[in-house]
Scaffold this active site. Structure first.
Site, short mmCIF file in Angstrom:
data_model
loop_
_atom_site.label_atom_id
_atom_site.label_comp_id
_atom_site.label_asym_id
_atom_site.label_seq_id
_atom_site.Cartn_x
_atom_site.Cartn_y
_atom_site.Cartn_z
N TYR A 1 31.28 -6.42 28.51
CA TYR A 1 31.07 -5.16 27.86
C TYR A 1 30.78 -5.81 26.09
O TYR A 1 29.92 -5.14 25.62
CB TYR A 1 32.12 -3.97 27.81
CG TYR A 1 32.06 -2.86 26.92
CD1 TYR A 1 31.31 -1.84 27.41
CD2 TYR A 1 32.70 -2.80 25.77
CE1 TYR A 1 31.09 -0.80 26.47
CE2 TYR A 1 32.77 -1.88 25.02
CZ TYR A 1 31.74 -0.69 25.37
OH TYR A 1 31.86 0.36 24.42
N GLY B 1 41.84 6.54 35.44
CA GLY B 1 41.22 5.10 35.46
C GLY B 1 39.84 5.13 36.30
O GLY B 1 39.47 4.18 36.69
N SER C 1 37.02 9.77 32.36
CA SER C 1 37.49 9.58 30.96
C SER C 1 38.72 10.73 31.12
O SER C 1 39.02 11.54 30.18
CB SER C 1 36.36 10.39 29.92
OG SER C 1 36.91 9.80 28.84
N GLY D 1 36.75 6.26 35.51
CA GLY D 1 35.39 6.30 34.70
C GLY D 1 35.27 7.66 34.26
O GLY D 1 34.11 7.94 34.06
N ASP E 1 33.07 10.47 24.83
CA ASP E 1 33.98 10.97 25.91
C ASP E 1 34.98 12.13 25.18
O ASP E 1 34.97 13.20 25.62
CB ASP E 1 35.17 9.98 26.21
CG ASP E 1 34.49 9.05 27.08
OD1 ASP E 1 33.18 9.12 27.16
OD2 ASP E 1 35.15 7.98 27.19
P1 ADP Z 1 39.60 6.61 32.29
O1 ADP Z 1 38.24 6.27 32.58
O2 ADP Z 1 40.43 7.63 33.20
O3 ADP Z 1 39.63 7.23 30.89
P2 ADP Z 1 41.37 4.82 30.88
O4 ADP Z 1 41.83 3.84 31.31
O5 ADP Z 1 40.41 4.95 29.59
O6 ADP Z 1 40.69 5.42 32.03
O7 ADP Z 1 42.40 6.03 30.62
C1 ADP Z 1 43.52 5.98 31.62
C2 ADP Z 1 44.91 6.31 30.84
O8 ADP Z 1 45.03 7.51 30.16
C3 ADP Z 1 46.10 6.06 31.79
O9 ADP Z 1 46.41 4.86 32.23
C4 ADP Z 1 47.17 6.82 31.10
O10 ADP Z 1 47.73 5.92 30.05
C5 ADP Z 1 46.38 7.99 30.20
N1 ADP Z 1 46.35 9.25 31.26
C6 ADP Z 1 45.16 9.66 31.71
N2 ADP Z 1 45.61 10.79 32.16
C7 ADP Z 1 47.02 11.00 31.92
C8 ADP Z 1 47.86 11.85 32.48
N3 ADP Z 1 47.65 12.85 33.35
N4 ADP Z 1 49.21 11.96 32.20
C9 ADP Z 1 49.47 10.79 31.33
N5 ADP Z 1 48.74 9.76 31.06
C10 ADP Z 1 47.44 9.82 31.30
MG MG Z 2 39.12 6.51 28.96
#
Ligand code: ADP
Ligand code: MG
Length: 395
Positions: free
Chosen positions: A230, A130, A134, A132, A180
Site C-alpha cells: 500500500y 478488521g 471500516s 475492510g 470511510d
Molecule cells: P476495519 O477495516 O474494520 O476498519 P481497522 O483495523 O481499521 O479495520 O479497525 C479495527 C479496529 O477498530 C479494531 O481493532 C478496534 O481497535 C477498533 N474497533 C472497531 N470496532 C470496535 C468495537 N465495536 N469496539 C471497540 N473497538 C472497535
Molecule cells: Mg479501518
C-alpha cells in the site's frame, strides 16, 4: 432481539441506569473508485446496514468524577478516560488499542467545546472488525455523533468526518484517507455517495431499485504484504505525478499518461493508468447508476477489477476466484475486489431474487477451489450516522 434493544439492556446491566443517548454509525463498502482516494480521485461508497452503536448517560453512577467510563461488547476491558483536557496523541508505534480511536474523538471535541461532562458509555457493533468494512470509522463517527448530541455542538457533517479522520491519524496511528469517515457520516439510505477526495465535494447518487442487492463476500484471507505494498503504491503514484508535472494524478489525463509511457517506466505507467482510468470509471458508474443502466455498471465494475489486478497488482488468487465465481452466476450484474486488496472482500451487485442461489454457488466454488470458507452477507445502501435516542443537550 434487535441491536438497539440489546445495547440498552446491556447498558442497564453494566451501569445500573438507562442510557440517555444512543448513537449509530454504519460501516461502508466502496462500489467503485479503488486506490484513487490518496490521488485526489473520485470514490463511490455506500453505508451498509450494519452499525456501531453507542449508548451513554451523563454522570458516573457515583464513581470517579471527571472521567468517561467506556466499554465495548467486542473487548473485555473497560477504560476510564480523563476529561480534563490532558489527552494527547501517543506516538507509540504499533501498540494502539481500541480505546485510542475513542480518545482521539474525545480530544477533538475537547479542543472544540472545552470540558465534557463525565459520562458512561457502552459500544456495540455489528460491523465485522478488521473486515475492510471500516469498523474503525463507524466507531469514531458513532462516538462523535454521540458527543455532538450530548454537548449540543453545532458541528457540521464535514467537520465531524474530518475530526474523526484526525483521531484515526493521530491517536490510532493509521494514515487513512477521508472516504470511510465521510461515508459513515454522510451516506443516505438508498443512495451512494460520489465523493471527490480532492475538493471534498459529496453528491448523493440515487440507488433505489429494491430488486437489486449489494453482496459483500469476505475471502477470509489477508496477505501480509498488504501494508508495505500500500505504501509502495502511494509512492509510485506520487512519483508518476511528479514526472508528469502535476500535483496529483487526479490532474493527469489518460492521453498524458499514454504519451509519457517511456518517461514513467513500465510500473509507473501501469499505476498511473489505473488511477486515471479508475477515476473515469467511477464518474461513469455514478452516471450509469443514476439512470439505471445496470449493464454499464457491471461492465465498469469488471474493468475496475481487471485494472486493479493487471495494472495496479493488488489482487490475489482468492479475490480473482471470488469475482470469477460471482460473474458466472445468473442475476449477477457486476463484481470486483473492494478495499485495499491482497485479501479482504469483494463487492457484487446481484438481483435480489437470484441472490440466495448465487451465494450458495459462490461459497461452494470457493471452498472447492481455495480450500477455504468465505463469509458473506447482502445489504442495501443504508442510512449514515444518526442519534436514535436524545436528551436535551447538557451545555
Ligand atoms: P476495519 O477495516 O474494520 O476498519 P481497522 O483495523 O481499521 O479495520 O479497525 C479495527 C479496529 O477498530 C479494531 O481493532 C478496534 O481497535 C477498533 N474497533 C472497531 N470496532 C470496535 C468495537 N465495536 N469496539 C471497540 N473497538 C472497535
Ligand atoms: Mg479501518
Amino acid at each position: 432481539m434487535n441491536q438497539q434493544h440489546r445495547i440498552i439492556e446491556l447498558f442497564v446491566q453494566q451501569f445500573g441506569r438507562p442510557p440517555e443517548w444512543l448513537s449509530a454509525a454504519p460501516g461502508r463498502v466502496n462500489l467503485i473508485g479503488e486506490h484513487v482516494d490518496y490521488c485526489g480521485g473520485l470514490v463511490l461508497p455506500m453505508a451498509i446496514d450494519r452499525s456501531t452503536m453507542i449508548a451513554a448517560a451523563i454522570g458516573t453512577g457515583g464513581q470517579k468524577p471527571g472521567f468517561a467510563r467506556i466499554s465495548s461488547t467486542a473487548f473485555q476491558d473497560r477504560v476510564d478516560i480523563p476529561l480534563d483536557g490532558s489527552l494527547r496523541p501517543n506516538s507509540k508505534s504499533g501498540a494502539h488499542d481500541w480505546a485510542d480511536y475513542v480518545r482521539g474523538v474525545i480530544a477533538g471535541f475537547e479542543a472544540r467545546s472545552g470540558r465534557l461532562p463525565a459520562f458512561d458509555a457502552l459500544i456495540d457493533s455489528s460491523v465485522p472488525v478488521g473486515g475492510g468494512l471500516s469498523s474503525s470509522a463507524a466507531l469514531e463517527v458513532a462516538m462523535a455523533t454521540l458527543l455532538a448530541g450530548m454537548t449540543g455542538d453545532p458541528i457540521t457533517s464535514v467537520e465531524l468526518a474530518l475530526l474523526c479522520q484526525r483521531a484515526e491519524h493521530e491517536f490510532a496511528g493509521v494514515p487513512c484517507g477521508i472516504m470511510d469517515q465521510f461515508a459513515s457520516t454522510l451516506c443516505q439510505q438508498d443512495h451512494l455517495l460520489l465523493l471527490d477526495c480532492q475538493s471534498l465535494e459529496a453528491r448523493q447518487v440515487a440507488f433505489d431499485r429494491k430488486e437489486l442487492l449489494v453482496l459483500i463476500v469476505n475471502s477470509n484471507v489477508q496477505h501480509q504484504l498488504g501494508g508495505s505494498e500500500y505504501a509502495q503504491r502511494r509512492k509510485d503514484c506520487e512519483r508518476a505525478a511528479r514526472l508528469l508535472g502535476v500535483g496529483s494524478l487526479r490532474e493527469a489525463t489518460a492521453e498524458q499518461v499514454e504519451n509519457s509511457r517511456d518517461l514513467l517506466g513500465d510500473i509507473g505507467y501501469r499505476r498511473a493508468r489505473h488511477v486515471v482510468t479508475e477515476i473515469a470509471r467511477t464518474q461513469a458508474a455514478a452516471e450509469a447508476l443514476a439512470s439505471s443502466r445496470w449493464h454499464a455498471v457491471g461492465t465498469l465494475m469488471a474493468a475496475s477489477h481487471a485494472s486493479l489486478r493487471d495494472d495496479y497488482s493488488v489482487s490475489c488468487f482468492e479475490l480473482d476466484l471470488l469475482v470469477e465465481l460471482a460473474e458466472a452466476q445468473p442475476g449477477v450484474i457486476g463484481s470486483r475486489l473492494t478495499g485495499g486488496g491482497f485479501g479482504g472482500s469483494t463487492v457484487t451487485l446481484v438481483e435480489a431474487s437470484k441472490a440466495e442461489r448465487a451465494m450458495e454457488l459462490i461459497a461452494a466454488g470457493y471452498l472447492q477451489r481455495s480450500g477455504r470458507a468465505c463469509s458473506m452477507f447482502t445489504t442495501r445502501p443504508s442510512q449514515g450516522a444518526r442519534l436514535l435516542l436524545t436528551k436535551p443537550s447538557c451545555s
